[in-house]
Enzyme design. Structure first.
Site, PDB file in Angstrom:
ATOM      1  CG  HIS A  34     -28.248  67.463 -51.383  1.00 31.73           C
ATOM      2  ND1 HIS A  34     -29.318  67.740 -52.202  1.00 31.73           N
ATOM      3  CD2 HIS A  34     -27.352  68.466 -51.588  1.00 31.73           C
ATOM      4  CE1 HIS A  34     -29.101  68.864 -52.856  1.00 31.73           C
ATOM      5  NE2 HIS A  34     -27.901  69.324 -52.520  1.00 31.73           N
ATOM      6  CG  HIS A  37     -27.211  66.602 -55.780  1.00 31.22           C
ATOM      7  ND1 HIS A  37     -26.587  66.638 -54.559  1.00 31.22           N
ATOM      8  CD2 HIS A  37     -26.813  67.705 -56.454  1.00 31.22           C
ATOM      9  CE1 HIS A  37     -25.827  67.738 -54.499  1.00 31.22           C
ATOM     10  NE2 HIS A  37     -25.947  68.400 -55.625  1.00 31.22           N
ATOM     11  CB  CYS A 142     -24.583  85.178 -55.906  1.00 32.11           C
ATOM     12  SG  CYS A 142     -24.961  83.771 -54.830  1.00 32.11           S
ATOM     13  CB  CYS A 145     -25.776  82.096 -58.499  1.00 30.88           C
ATOM     14  SG  CYS A 145     -27.280  82.206 -57.543  1.00 30.88           S
ATOM     15  CB  CYS A 164     -28.036  85.582 -53.819  1.00 30.51           C
ATOM     16  SG  CYS A 164     -28.744  84.276 -54.833  1.00 30.51           S
ATOM     17  CG  HIS A 167     -26.967  80.750 -52.976  1.00 28.62           C
ATOM     18  ND1 HIS A 167     -27.098  81.022 -54.314  1.00 28.62           N
ATOM     19  CD2 HIS A 167     -26.830  79.408 -52.866  1.00 28.62           C
ATOM     20  CE1 HIS A 167     -27.047  79.889 -55.005  1.00 28.62           C
ATOM     21  NE2 HIS A 167     -26.885  78.893 -54.160  1.00 28.62           N
ATOM     22  CE  LYS A 314     -33.341  74.351 -54.544  1.00 30.34           C
ATOM     23  NZ  LYS A 314     -32.142  75.028 -55.002  1.00 30.34           N
ATOM     24  CE  LYS A 317     -21.505  71.700 -48.946  1.00 25.00           C
ATOM     25  NZ  LYS A 317     -20.450  72.689 -49.150  1.00 25.00           N
TER      26      LYS A 317
HETATM   27 ZN   LIG Z   1     -27.024  82.872 -55.357  1.00 18.17          ZN
END
Ligand SMILES: [Zn+2]
Length: 522
Positions: A34, A37, A142, A145, A164, A167, A314, A317
């Site tokens: 994406h 990246h 997580c 991570c 997290c 996430h 941000k 994905k």
């Molecule tokens: Zn995380």
């Protein structure tokens, strides 16, 4: 699309100081590439290309991180073997990087044999140094991570489960297992000492301060193996365990240049690891500690770029769905996307992108400012001088060219890529203003205007070549085309751009470099 390498391989007698080894984070093989990246690969590619333009022997490595729980889960969900899954993802990434002209010299995948061997050897050296022991680990984990989280690293809202912060959509798991531990706590002082002696190790400076704070709080030992996970590098002499994904992934920077074969030292240490600011802890604490323990020289710098947001989120994905990479590439072409991302997002901070701003930038900067300059200058050389660049120089624009190269080197050496673009575009503006002031169309009608017209056209040709050279790392395909239209066979170095003899070269106007867009509604 074919990949072009500016630096000939196997060049001899290169000053060892002039080698430049640059890496990016290897991308996690659990989804499609994406824009998030892409920003990192493009920024690192610009740095690699800039150093090639300076005549350095560059080695640029990117790759894939193909182990870990999420990869296994994605493969299972897709009903294929993990190896088949990562092969497919790796193919998708390399295709995207080819379209975007990423000029990497190597693409390392952590499922490769050369990588496995190196990881196991690094662990043996860490063990020989007495930094590994067995113990029981329990804690919040997580999956996003692939890392354990301490209490203070979790976000807690009243009446809700701990999450997290990176996430928030994933559930945090409590895990308990027999593991191999790395004595990270022993490296608190050596790492603080490192940052004192070599503050340039972490750039930009804001990131250095964050890491120093973490170190001042003291480090705890970390678990570096996993049981029960069948997808990873086997732990040396303990087949029930695999290597913790970060110890596995980080080692790619070494295995890509041949570690443990001694020849890795011809390329290592890396001059810069380009990473996102969310993984500085792994690169600026774990990685140097592992290397110190194994007796391997440390990389010279870690450059942590910021986050890019789209619609306030941000790029990731899930956020990628809002503006997918293929659509972004297709909108105005790969070079325009490279330009836009690095023009709009400061390489040392955060930035936001939108479709509308992309369209605006494309039209104002590329189709108008640069496109018009190219078109007007080349048209006038064809019209007034039969396509031959005249033998003359005009001082005013010449000074601007010298200044632009000097300023560009300053900001590019400091990693301020967005300012590198700005410097090149200032020269473009100056050259457009110069055309207005000189009014070549009037000089062409004046019987005594010949010498001044020659000087004007020669100056414009020089400014175009300098601008093309400065912008080449950002727009490699379009700027190589521009230098061809100036009658040159290749893109010059920065020094050559100022000094190459242009008189007598035959220019070709050609189709617009940046056609006016048929703007789509957002
Ligand atoms: Zn995380």
């Amino acid at each position: 699309m074919k990949r072009r390498h500016q630096t000939p391989r196997g060049r001899r007698n290169v000053d060892p100081k002039k080698r430049f080894y640059i890496t990016t984070a290897i991308d996690y093989a659990n989804g499609s590439p994406h824009l998030g990246h892409a920003v990192e690969k493009i920024g690192a590619d610009v740095m690699a290309r800039y150093h090639r333009r300076k005549g350095e022997q560059v080695h640029f490595v990117i790759g894939m991180d193909e182990h870990g729980l999420k990869v296994l889960q994605s493969a299972e969900a897709a009903g294929v073997s993990p190896q088949a899954w990562v092969d497919g993802v790796a193919h998708e990434f390399t295709e995207a990087w080819d379209v975007l002209s990423i000029s990497h010299d190597d693409f390392i995948r952590t499922t490769e044999d050369r990588h496995h061997r190196g990881v196991q050897e690094l662990i043996k050296r860490i063990e020989a140094n007495g930094d590994l022991y067995q113990g029981t680990y329990s804690g919040y984990y997580c999956v996003g991570c692939e890392g354990y989280k301490t209490e203070d690293e979790l976000a807690r809202e009243e009446g809700k489960e701990a999450r997290c912060p990176v996430h928030p959509s994933l559930e945090i798991q409590w895990m308990e297992e027999e593991n191999w531990f790395f004595r990270l706590s022993a490296y608190t002082e050596p790492l603080l000492q490192l940052l004192k002696e070599r503050p340039e190790f972490i750039q930009p400076e804001a990131r250095l301060n964050e890491i120093r704070k973490v170190l001042e709080g003291g480090l705890e030992d970390i678990s570096v193996s996993r049981s029960r996970l069948p997808w990873g590098v086997p732990w040396p002499n303990d087949p029930d365990h695999i290597v913790y994904v970060w110890l596995d992934a980080l080692t790619n920077y070494l295995t890509a240049v041949g570690f443990p074969h001694e020849s890795f030292k011809e390329t290592w240490p890396a001059d810069v690891h380009v990473i996102g600011k969310d993984i500085t802890r792994f690169h600026c604490i774990y990685w140097p500690a592992f290397l110190m323990s194994a007796g391997v020289e440390l990389p010279k710098t870690v450059w942590a770029h910021g986050f890019v947001t789209y619609g306030g989120r941000k790029l990731s994905k899930s956020a990628g769905v809002a503006f997918e990479l293929p659509e972004a590439i297709e909108r105005h072409g790969p070079d325009a996307l490279r330009y836009y991302l690095l023009r709009e997002v400061p390489w040392n901070g955060d930035g936001a992108i939108t479709r509308e701003l992309f369209d605006e930038r494309y039209t104002s900067d590329l189709a108008n400012d640069l496109g018009n300059l190219v078109n007007r200058a080349l048209t006038m050389v064809e019209k007034y001088r039969g396509g031959g660049i005249p033998a003359a120089e005009s001082r005013s624009l010449d000074e601007a060219c010298h200044y632009a190269v000097q300023r560009y080197e300053e900001v590019m050496d400091a990693g301020l890529l967005h300012q590198g673009i700005a410097t090149a575009m200032e020269l473009v503006s100056l050259a457009n203003g110069f055309i207005e002031r000189q009014a070549p169309w009037t000089l062409a009608k004046d019987p005594a205007g010949g010498p001044e017209l020659d000087a004007t056209l020669a100056s414009l040709a020089r400014a175009l070549l300098v601008a093309a050279t400065l912008l080449h790392p950002f727009m490699p395909e379009r700027m190589a085309e521009l230098t061809r239209r100036l009658g040159l066979s290749g893109v010059p170095t920065l020094e050559e751009a100022l000094e190459l003899k242009l008189a007598g070269l035959t220019v070709t106007r050609g189709e617009p470099l940046f056609p006016r867009p048929d703007l789509r509604s957002p």
